[in-house]
Structure formats: structure tokens, C-alpha cells
Design a protein around this motif. Structure first.
Motif, PDB file in Angstrom:
ATOM      1  N   THR A 159      14.916   2.224  28.686  1.00 61.11           N
ATOM      2  CA  THR A 159      15.463   1.717  27.431  1.00 61.11           C
ATOM      3  C   THR A 159      15.446   0.192  27.419  1.00 61.11           C
ATOM      4  N   THR A 160      15.892  -0.424  28.500  1.00 61.35           N
ATOM      5  CA  THR A 160      15.875  -1.884  28.583  1.00 61.35           C
ATOM      6  C   THR A 160      14.448  -2.418  28.575  1.00 61.35           C
ATOM      7  N   ALA A 161      13.532  -1.682  29.185  1.00 64.57           N
ATOM      8  CA  ALA A 161      12.137  -2.128  29.239  1.00 64.57           C
ATOM      9  C   ALA A 161      11.528  -2.271  27.851  1.00 64.57           C
ATOM     10  N   ALA A 162      12.021  -1.499  26.879  1.00 66.24           N
ATOM     11  CA  ALA A 162      11.494  -1.599  25.516  1.00 66.24           C
ATOM     12  C   ALA A 162      11.810  -2.939  24.880  1.00 66.24           C
ATOM     13  N   ALA A 163      12.718  -3.708  25.480  1.00 66.47           N
ATOM     14  CA  ALA A 163      13.070  -5.032  24.963  1.00 66.47           C
ATOM     15  C   ALA A 163      12.132  -6.118  25.473  1.00 66.47           C
ATOM     16  N   VAL A 164      11.183  -5.773  26.334  1.00 70.35           N
ATOM     17  CA  VAL A 164      10.390  -6.784  27.025  1.00 70.35           C
ATOM     18  C   VAL A 164       9.097  -7.169  26.318  1.00 70.35           C
ATOM     19  N   PRO A 165       8.205  -6.243  25.948  1.00 73.94           N
ATOM     20  CA  PRO A 165       6.815  -6.636  25.659  1.00 73.94           C
ATOM     21  C   PRO A 165       6.634  -7.731  24.618  1.00 73.94           C
ATOM     22  N   SER A 172       0.825  -1.194   0.000  1.00 69.71           N
ATOM     23  CA  SER A 172       0.000   0.000   0.000  1.00 69.71           C
ATOM     24  C   SER A 172       0.863   1.249   0.000  1.00 69.71           C
ATOM     25  N   SER A 173       0.388   2.280  -0.679  1.00 70.32           N
ATOM     26  CA  SER A 173       1.127   3.545  -0.707  1.00 70.32           C
ATOM     27  C   SER A 173       0.809   4.400   0.515  1.00 70.32           C
ATOM     28  N   ARG A 174      -0.138   3.954   1.335  1.00 71.06           N
ATOM     29  CA  ARG A 174      -0.527   4.742   2.503  1.00 71.06           C
ATOM     30  C   ARG A 174       0.518   4.593   3.598  1.00 71.06           C
ATOM     31  N   PRO A 175       1.116   5.697   4.058  1.00 71.60           N
ATOM     32  CA  PRO A 175       2.102   5.609   5.144  1.00 71.60           C
ATOM     33  C   PRO A 175       1.490   4.992   6.400  1.00 71.60           C
ATOM     34  N   THR A 176       2.294   4.210   7.099  1.00 72.74           N
ATOM     35  CA  THR A 176       1.855   3.528   8.314  1.00 72.74           C
ATOM     36  C   THR A 176       2.831   3.822   9.432  1.00 72.74           C
ATOM     37  N   VAL A 177       2.318   4.118  10.615  1.00 74.59           N
ATOM     38  CA  VAL A 177       3.195   4.348  11.757  1.00 74.59           C
ATOM     39  C   VAL A 177       3.887   3.040  12.114  1.00 74.59           C
ATOM     40  N   ALA A 178       5.206   3.106  12.293  1.00 73.06           N
ATOM     41  CA  ALA A 178       6.013   1.915  12.553  1.00 73.06           C
ATOM     42  C   ALA A 178       5.898   1.482  14.014  1.00 73.06           C
ATOM     43  N   GLY A 179       6.437   0.297  14.280  1.00 66.43           N
ATOM     44  CA  GLY A 179       6.654  -0.124  15.661  1.00 66.43           C
ATOM     45  C   GLY A 179       5.574  -0.988  16.259  1.00 66.43           C
ATOM     46  N   GLY A 180       6.009  -1.896  17.163  1.00 65.82           N
ATOM     47  CA  GLY A 180       5.073  -2.776  17.839  1.00 65.82           C
ATOM     48  C   GLY A 180       5.188  -2.782  19.350  1.00 65.82           C
ATOM     49  N   GLU A 181       6.217  -2.116  19.885  1.00 56.56           N
ATOM     50  CA  GLU A 181       6.381  -2.087  21.343  1.00 56.56           C
ATOM     51  C   GLU A 181       7.183  -0.858  21.743  1.00 56.56           C
ATOM     52  N   VAL A 182       6.807  -0.273  22.864  1.00 59.48           N
ATOM     53  CA  VAL A 182       7.472   0.931  23.358  1.00 59.48           C
ATOM     54  C   VAL A 182       7.498   0.927  24.876  1.00 59.48           C
ATOM     55  N   SER A 183       8.336   1.805  25.400  1.00 58.73           N
ATOM     56  CA  SER A 183       8.341   2.090  26.841  1.00 58.73           C
ATOM     57  C   SER A 183       8.268   3.594  27.024  1.00 58.73           C
ATOM     58  N   VAL A 233      -0.727   9.201  36.370  1.00 57.97           N
ATOM     59  CA  VAL A 233       0.206   9.982  35.558  1.00 57.97           C
ATOM     60  C   VAL A 233       1.609   9.899  36.179  1.00 57.97           C
ATOM     61  N   GLY A 234       2.604   9.667  35.345  1.00 57.52           N
ATOM     62  CA  GLY A 234       3.980   9.553  35.803  1.00 57.52           C
ATOM     63  C   GLY A 234       4.471   8.128  35.939  1.00 57.52           C
ATOM     64  N   ASP A 235       3.545   7.150  35.961  1.00 55.75           N
ATOM     65  CA  ASP A 235       3.958   5.746  36.068  1.00 55.75           C
ATOM     66  C   ASP A 235       4.766   5.336  34.845  1.00 55.75           C
ATOM     67  N   ARG A 236       5.725   4.475  35.060  1.00 54.46           N
ATOM     68  CA  ARG A 236       6.530   3.945  33.959  1.00 54.46           C
ATOM     69  C   ARG A 236       5.806   2.736  33.361  1.00 54.46           C
ATOM     70  N   ALA A 237       5.766   2.694  32.039  1.00 51.04           N
ATOM     71  CA  ALA A 237       4.942   1.693  31.376  1.00 51.04           C
ATOM     72  C   ALA A 237       5.634   1.161  30.124  1.00 51.04           C
ATOM     73  N   MET A 238       5.243  -0.050  29.741  1.00 51.55           N
ATOM     74  CA  MET A 238       5.687  -0.630  28.468  1.00 51.55           C
ATOM     75  C   MET A 238       4.470  -1.240  27.793  1.00 51.55           C
ATOM     76  N   ALA A 239       4.382  -1.053  26.476  1.00 52.01           N
ATOM     77  CA  ALA A 239       3.178  -1.430  25.749  1.00 52.01           C
ATOM     78  C   ALA A 239       3.505  -2.293  24.541  1.00 52.01           C
ATOM     79  N   PHE A 240       2.623  -3.235  24.259  1.00 46.87           N
ATOM     80  CA  PHE A 240       2.689  -4.115  23.093  1.00 46.87           C
ATOM     81  C   PHE A 240       1.483  -3.772  22.233  1.00 46.87           C
ATOM     82  N   THR A 241       1.704  -3.000  21.180  1.00 48.93           N
ATOM     83  CA  THR A 241       0.605  -2.566  20.321  1.00 48.93           C
ATOM     84  C   THR A 241       1.145  -2.184  18.964  1.00 48.93           C
ATOM     85  N   TYR A 242       0.273  -2.054  17.986  1.00 49.14           N
ATOM     86  CA  TYR A 242       0.707  -1.721  16.639  1.00 49.14           C
ATOM     87  C   TYR A 242       0.751  -0.206  16.436  1.00 49.14           C
TER      88      TYR A 242
END
Length: 340
Positions: free
Chosen positions: A126-132, A67-78, A93-102
Motif C-alpha cells: 500500500t505504501t509502495a503505491a505512493a512512490v512511482p 471524449s465520450s470514450r471511457p478511459t481506464v483511470a490511474g497512473g501508478e500502482v503496486s 513471478v511473485g516479485d513485488r513491483a510498483m509501476a508508473f504507467t497510464y
């Protein structure tokens, strides 16, 4: 009265001309959702496929969607929680979090709370981004799809990959009696040993040629095989499986088409299971993620399990990071740091 201009947020998008930084609409924080200011993201094979135009939620990798439609990258973040939707308990608000999503590589990400786990104090963001993705996927593969029982033998091929390393880390604490690692590289097996991840047996062989080596150390066969490679491994997985063994197809970086001896599959009463998150509903994904969190977070919190990050790269160079993953020299996870 003029229409209100939607609020925007920065994001890394993938289009026909490759990845770029852009602005996209910021979603409303609906009930049951959290907003996270992101700090880092994990790099996965799905991101590499997306750059090639061959990965979309719900589609087969054998049916590319260019598809030519741009798509936001990534599947996991912290990152850190910046807003809490109605009906969400246990977050502030302020809690540290890590998410598994598109479509996760956004400066401000709004995500269903069921897809979010708290970051233990033992981990930096940074290390937490390696988890989800890796830890949730491996938990699902071993516990749910693989039905791992106490004392059973686990084998993982592609052992130095993010999924492979997560399997080596988690399997002993989820009941495995022994864990076998298969890799095409003696250097990578040596690096796993240096990292303190020495499996019961490290086995080197081509993707379709590790049968004799495995049966030499596990003559009764393997109870649960975590297949990270895909094409070229199925025959050896069947040949090395124990009676009643389970073979779980997690990754298919080596290809998606293979052959199986159905008579041997039947003789051994094997279960061949495919697993992915691309076709799961929000509710199904949340159940799997939260189930993994209950078992894995305590192991992370007390330092029993420490995620292995191979390298940290700038997220703005997504193409370079994808090339580093394709070069296949890494052991563990490649993490991207955002510079919003």
C-alpha cells in the motif's frame, strides 16, 4: 471456427457519467513486458483532471478532451508480478513491483518492464503505491531538469502536496544544502515538522507573495525552485532565484497562464524548465524511471526515506477520493486500495 473471445480483466474506468468498475480486454504479455496483479494505486491530480474530462496523454490541460470514450483511470500502482515476458531479466513471478504507467487501475496490468521498479522489503504494497509518480518526478526535476549541485538551495512551493513532500524527502539526499518550503497554511507546515520533515525554513505566504520571506533566509537566492502550484507563483520564483537559478514547472494545479519579467529572467541568466511525462516516449520514460530507481530505491530500502501517506481510501470511490484531494487538506499522498 469461432473467433476466440479475448480474456478480460476488471478495471476502474472514467467516462462521461463518472468513474465505474468495468471489464476491459487483458493485454497479451509481449516481450519486454510484465503482468502485475495490482493491490493499490496512488491518486494524482491527473486523476482529478480526468474526472473533469480535461486530461489525456499528449494533450495540454488548456485544451480539454471531453471524449465520450471511457478511459481506464490511474497512473501508478503496486502489486505482484504474475507473468514475465520474453527478454525481461531480473524479474520472476511473485516479485513485488510498483509501476508508473497510464491507464493503470486494472486488476491485471500488462506494462513495459522499463516502467516498473521493485518494491523494497522495507515497504508494504500500500505504501509502495505512493512512490512511482512523485519520487520519479521529483528525481527528474531536481537532478535532470534542475541540475542540482552539492550544497545548493532548493525551494518547493505547495510543500504539503505529494510532490512537495517527496521533494522535502529527497532533496537533502540528492545534494541540497538547504531546503525551503512554501505553503499557504501554517497548519500544514506544522504537520510537516511533526512528520520529521522540517525544512531549513518553512515560509507561509500567498502564492505570489513569498519573496521577502524567502530572501530573508536565503539572501543569495534559490538555486533550484520546484514549482508545484503554477499560475501566480512565477514572479516570486524569478524574484527569489539566485544568479543562474533553475525554475522547474512540475505542477499547474493553480492554473496554466502566468507572466514573467523577461529582463529579470535575462539579468539573472535563469533557466525556466517545463516537465511532464505526457509527451515522453516509452523509451524516454523508462530511462527516467530507471535512473530514479538507482538513486531512490537504496534510500527506501534502508529506511533513510519513508514515503508519507496521508490517508488510504477505497478505489471504488474514486469520486470521493478526488474530492478529498481537491479539498486540499492532505499532507503527502492519498493512496487507493483495490478490492477486486
Amino acid at each position: 471456427m469461432a473467433d476466440r473471445i479475448p480474456e478480460q480483466t476488471e478495471a476502474i474506468v472514467v467516462g462521461p457519467d463518472g468513474p465505474s468498475r468495468s471489464t476491459v480486454p487483458l493485454h497479451e504479455v509481449r516481450p519486454g513486458h510484465l503482468e502485475i496483479e495490482t493491490v493499490a494505486g496512488g491518486l494524482n491530480r491527473g486523476d482529478v483532471y480526468a474526472l473533469a474530462g480535461a486530461y489525456r496523454v499528449g494533450r495540454s490541460l488548456s485544451e480539454p478532451d471531453r471524449s465520450s470514450r471511457p478511459t481506464v483511470a490511474g497512473g501508478e500502482v503496486s502489486g505482484r508480478v504474475t507473468a514475465v515476458g520474453k527478454g525481461v531479466d531480473g524479474w520472476k513471478v511473485g516479485d513485488r513491483a510498483m509501476a508508473f504507467t497510464y491507464s493503470a487501475f486494472r486488476r491485471r496490468l500488462v506494462v513495459s518492464a522499463g516502467r516498473v521498479l521493485p518494491v523494497p522489503d522495507s515497504l508494504d504494497l500500500t505504501t509502495a503505491a505512493a512512490v512511482p509518480i512523485n519520487f520519479v518526478t521529483v528525481h527528474d526535476a531536481l537532478v535532470t531538469a534542475g541540475r542540482l549541485s552539492a550544497g545548493e538551495t532548493v525551494l518547493v512551493n505547495g510543500a504539503s502536496s505529494g510532490i512537495g513532500v517527496a521533494t522535502l524527502l529527497l532533496a537533502p539526499h540528492l545534494g541540497a544544502g538547504s531546503v525551503l518550503a512554501v505553503s499557504r497554511s501554517t497548519d500544514k507546515l506544522a504537520r510537516l515538522t511533526d512528520l520529521g520533515l522540517a525544512p531549513t525554513a518553512g515560509i507561509v505566504g500567498p502564492s505570489d507573495g513569498f519573496t521577502d520571506e524567502v530572501l530573508a533566509v536565503a539572501p543569495d537566492g534559490v538555486d533550484v525552485t520546484i514549482d508545484v502550484v503554477g499560475a501566480g507563483t512565477l514572479r516570486a520564483s524569478v524574484d527569489t532565484a539566485a544568479l543562474g537559478g533553475r525554475i522547474v514547472s512540475v505542477g499547474r494545479g493553480g492554473g496554466v497562464i502566468d507572466k514573467v519579467n523577461l529582463d529579470e529572467l535575462a539579468r539573472k541568466r535563469l533557466t525556466l524548465v517545463g516537465t511532464t511525462f505526457r509527451t515522453r516516449s516509452q523509451e524516454e520514460a523508462a530511462t527516467v524511471i530507471q535512473s530514479a530507481g538507482r538513486d531512490v530505491l537504496p534510500l527506501l530500502a534502508d529506511g533513510t526515506v519513508v514515503p508519507i501517506v496521508d490517508r488510504v481510501l477505497p478505489a471504488d470511490d474514486l469520486t470521493g477520493a478526488a474530492e478529498a484531494m481537491t479539498a486540499d487538506t492532505h499532507v503527502g499522498k492519498i493512496v487507493l486500495e483495490f478490492s477486486w
